[in-house]
Design an enzyme around this catalytic site. Structure first.
Site, PDB file in Angstrom:
ATOM      1  NE  ARG A 169       7.302  -4.253  -0.109  1.00 15.70           N
ATOM      2  CZ  ARG A 169       6.488  -5.114   0.490  1.00 15.70           C
ATOM      3  NH1 ARG A 169       6.279  -5.052   1.764  1.00 15.70           N
ATOM      4  NH2 ARG A 169       5.900  -6.050  -0.204  1.00 15.70           N
TER       5      ARG A 169
ATOM      6  NE  ARG B 291       3.187  -6.864  -4.756  1.00 15.73           N
ATOM      7  CZ  ARG B 291       2.790  -7.895  -4.016  1.00 15.73           C
ATOM      8  NH1 ARG B 291       1.973  -8.789  -4.512  1.00 15.73           N
ATOM      9  NH2 ARG B 291       3.195  -8.020  -2.772  1.00 15.73           N
TER      10      ARG B 291
END
Ligand code: AMP
Length: 213
Positions: A88, A171
């Site tokens: 990520r 997010r």
């Protein structure tokens, strides 16, 4: 066949990763699922991860990298695996590449499921997760047979804290800042494959199967 799933939170990575894993008979490795299992079991890792997850932030790289690198060394990963939610960040990707090259290995595909932000916000508000087994549903797109109840284990379905609208926005910011640069990273490595994630689930899967062969 070693595959990385890329895409914003809520783009459908998890659903597609499971379908790929089933079709090709390789393990589905979801770092989000691993953290949620640890939270449920009350482990030290789970306690640490939860403080970040509840705020829509990424868990620090040092808590994630070894976990995944150890996992892909398991014998069940010999034929390949699908990584869902990892890497990520660029440092995570670099650590993964380093660990793989030490095993004379490398990733085969990075599949980028492309979905615009507006679409993501609507989708995630409808997402439901089972408190028992973690299975995910969507009130419109993948409804359970009985409202609010998990098909698989009969557990209660809830809106996860990290799927609440304010957390979703955070997010998405984190995604654009820290994860999206991976698209460039894997484009340079020549393994990126883009698929249109706004299409129905089965069409997205067919597009992926065409790529993987
Ligand atoms: P997911 O189910 O993949 O959307 O992951 C849920 C949450 O777990 C994320 O919002 C992060 O807080 C954390 N997480 C999962 N995978 C990673 C990762 N590779 N690096 C950092 N945090 C992660």
């Amino acid at each position: 066949m070693k595959i990385i799933m890329l895409g914003a939170p809520g783009a459908g990575k998890g659903t597609q990763a499971k379908m790929i894993a089933d079709k090709y008979g390789v393990p589905h490795i979801s770092t989000g699922d691993i953290f949620r299992a640890n939270i449920k079991e009350g482990t030290e890792l789970g306690k640490k991860a939860k403080t970040y997850m509840d705020q829509g932030l990424l868990v620090p790289d040092e808590l994630v990298v070894d976990l995944v690198v150890d996992r892909v060394k398991n014998p069940d990963c010999a034929k390949g695996y699908v990584l869902d939610g990892f890497p990520r960040t660029i440092p995570q990707a670099e650590c993964l590449d380093k660990a793989l090259s030490e095993m004379n290995d490398s990733m085969d595909y990075a599949i980028n499921i492309d979905v615009p932000d507006d679409n993501i916000i609507t989708r995630m508000g409808g997402r439901r997760a089972c408190v028992g087994c973690g299975a995910t549903y969507h009130v419109v797109n993948i409804p359970p047979k009985k409202e609010g109840i998990c098909d698989r284990c009969g557990g209660e379905l809830i809106l996860r804290d990290d799927d609440k609208p304010e957390t979703v926005k955070k997010r998405l910011d984190v995604y654009h800042e820290q994860t999206q640069p991976l698209i460039d990273y894997y484009t340079k490595k020549g393994i990126i494959k883009d698929v249109d994630g706004t299409k129905p689930m089965d069409d997205v899967f067919n597009a992926i199967v065409k790529i993987l062969g």
